[in-house]
Write a protein that holds these residues in place. Structure first.
Motif, PDB file in Angstrom:
ATOM      1  N   PRO A 119       0.835  -1.211   0.000  1.00  0.00           N
ATOM      2  CA  PRO A 119       0.000   0.000   0.000  1.00  0.00           C
ATOM      3  C   PRO A 119       0.868   1.258   0.000  1.00  0.00           C
ATOM      4  O   PRO A 119       1.963   1.266   0.582  1.00  0.00           O
ATOM      5  CB  PRO A 119      -0.796  -0.109   1.309  1.00  0.00           C
ATOM      6  CG  PRO A 119      -0.676  -1.543   1.723  1.00  0.00           C
ATOM      7  CD  PRO A 119       0.651  -1.993   1.222  1.00  0.00           C
ATOM      8  N   ILE A 120       0.380   2.313  -0.641  1.00  0.00           N
ATOM      9  CA  ILE A 120       1.095   3.583  -0.634  1.00  0.00           C
ATOM     10  C   ILE A 120       0.145   4.714  -0.246  1.00  0.00           C
ATOM     11  O   ILE A 120      -1.062   4.626  -0.444  1.00  0.00           O
ATOM     12  CB  ILE A 120       1.758   3.907  -1.994  1.00  0.00           C
ATOM     13  CG1 ILE A 120       0.704   3.994  -3.118  1.00  0.00           C
ATOM     14  CG2 ILE A 120       2.830   2.886  -2.330  1.00  0.00           C
ATOM     15  CD1 ILE A 120       1.263   4.475  -4.445  1.00  0.00           C
ATOM     16  N   SER A 121       0.731   5.768   0.308  1.00  0.00           N
ATOM     17  CA  SER A 121      -0.014   6.975   0.635  1.00  0.00           C
ATOM     18  C   SER A 121       0.512   8.108  -0.238  1.00  0.00           C
ATOM     19  O   SER A 121       1.203   7.876  -1.234  1.00  0.00           O
ATOM     20  CB  SER A 121       0.161   7.311   2.124  1.00  0.00           C
ATOM     21  OG  SER A 121       1.476   7.797   2.376  1.00  0.00           O
ATOM     22  N   HIS A 122       0.219   9.339   0.162  1.00  0.00           N
ATOM     23  CA  HIS A 122       0.704  10.496  -0.582  1.00  0.00           C
ATOM     24  C   HIS A 122       2.158  10.834  -0.239  1.00  0.00           C
ATOM     25  O   HIS A 122       2.741  11.724  -0.841  1.00  0.00           O
ATOM     26  CB  HIS A 122      -0.168  11.716  -0.241  1.00  0.00           C
ATOM     27  CG  HIS A 122      -0.188  12.032   1.228  1.00  0.00           C
ATOM     28  ND1 HIS A 122      -0.942  11.306   2.122  1.00  0.00           N
ATOM     29  CD2 HIS A 122       0.467  12.962   1.964  1.00  0.00           C
ATOM     30  CE1 HIS A 122      -0.764  11.788   3.342  1.00  0.00           C
ATOM     31  NE2 HIS A 122       0.091  12.803   3.271  1.00  0.00           N
ATOM     32  N   ARG A 123       2.758  10.121   0.718  1.00  0.00           N
ATOM     33  CA  ARG A 123       4.101  10.464   1.195  1.00  0.00           C
ATOM     34  C   ARG A 123       5.187   9.915   0.275  1.00  0.00           C
ATOM     35  O   ARG A 123       5.072   8.823  -0.285  1.00  0.00           O
ATOM     36  CB  ARG A 123       4.309   9.944   2.619  1.00  0.00           C
ATOM     37  CG  ARG A 123       3.369  10.559   3.639  1.00  0.00           C
ATOM     38  CD  ARG A 123       3.628  10.041   5.039  1.00  0.00           C
ATOM     39  NE  ARG A 123       4.928  10.498   5.531  1.00  0.00           N
ATOM     40  CZ  ARG A 123       5.871   9.682   5.983  1.00  0.00           C
ATOM     41  NH1 ARG A 123       5.675   8.367   5.954  1.00  0.00           N
ATOM     42  NH2 ARG A 123       7.009  10.166   6.421  1.00  0.00           N
TER      43      ARG A 123
END
Length: 268
Positions: A119-123
């Motif tokens: 999973p990835i976020s905006h960071r």
């Protein structure tokens, strides 16, 4: 061809690794797969599924841990999927573990292909540290499934159009999206201490609108997997994609949970 999957969650802290793992466990339960579940680190964030026919055990990073794992998989050849929940801070230790015991190679010999569920976020760290680190170490030895977690929005500027995205595409990596929930909703789910599937039942502690949101959130993510042959393969669900898709449709109650996203702004 590998007929089994060893799925490992990876990535930065608090990007949705354990949430995604729980959603996968629900899908494995629904499709009655023979699954073994492990966790690294000190916290078993999947413990609530111990009561749902999963035996969840700690997996350390020693040669003894490796020997026990491989012996277990050899003794029980009918295991179809292994799911391991790995905290982000354990990635470096896991890479040393892989080098020391030739983990990927030994799993291949037992018929397992490894998938990193990331999973990835905006960071920026999600991509330039963790995903890049994974790719540089494992390359094409494994498969990659990147989850764009829409809890953090729908723009992933450090990933989309980047060299890292291109690298993942070169080795047939796949991208899926996970719908976002209201800011306070995740804590509400945690506080119940119940598996997600139990939260959509009429006797759950959630109210009707809350149950509908959970149902649609789960259903959208599950359908994105079973309707995609590559995703089904990477996550160990590819034995009969048509049958899986049919199960997903048939399990939907047409009288249940047709609620728009606007209700997510309600106060819980």
């Amino acid at each position: 061809m590998f007929r089994k999957r060893f799925v490992i969650t990876s990535g930065d802290a608090r990007v949705g690794k354990s949430t995604t793992s729980r959603l996968l466990l629900e899908l494995y339960l629904k499709n009655k797969l023979n699954v073994r579940v492990f966790y690294h680190g000190y916290r078993n964030k999947l413990l609530i599924y111990q009561t749902k026919c999963f035996d969840i055990n700690h997996l350390g990073f020693s040669r003894g841990d490796s020997d026990r794992l491989l012996l277990d998989l050899e003794m029980f050849p009918k295991i179809e999927v292994i799911l391991t929940d790995m905290p982000g801070q354990n990635l470096r230790e896991f890479k040393f573990f892989d080098r020391d015991v030739s983990l990927i190679e030994n799993l291949n010999c037992l018929g397992y292909r490894v998938t990193f569920l990331h999973p990835i976020s905006h960071r920026k760290d999600c991509v330039e540290d963790y995903l890049q680190d994974l790719y540089q170490h494992f390359g094409s030895q494994v498969d990659y499934l990147v989850i764009k977690n829409h809890y953090f929005g729908k723009q992933f500027r450090y990933y989309e159009g980047s060299k890292f995205q291109a690298d993942i595409e070169k080795v047939n990596g796949l991208e899926l999206s996970l719908g976002g929930l209201h800011n306070d909703f995740y804590q509400l789910l945690e506080d119940t201490g119940l598996p997600y599937a139990q939260l959509v039942k009429t006797n759950s502690p959630l109210n009707t609108i809350q149950r509908s949101i959970v149902f649609n959130w789960m259903d959208d993510f599950h359908n994105s997997i079973i309707s995609n042959a590559i995703a089904s393969n990477y996550l160990g669900l590819s034995k009969n994609c048509t049958e899986l898709a049919s199960v997903g449709v048939n399990n939907q109650n047409p009288s249940n949970f047709d609620v728009t996203e606007d209700v997510e702004s309600e106060k819980w």
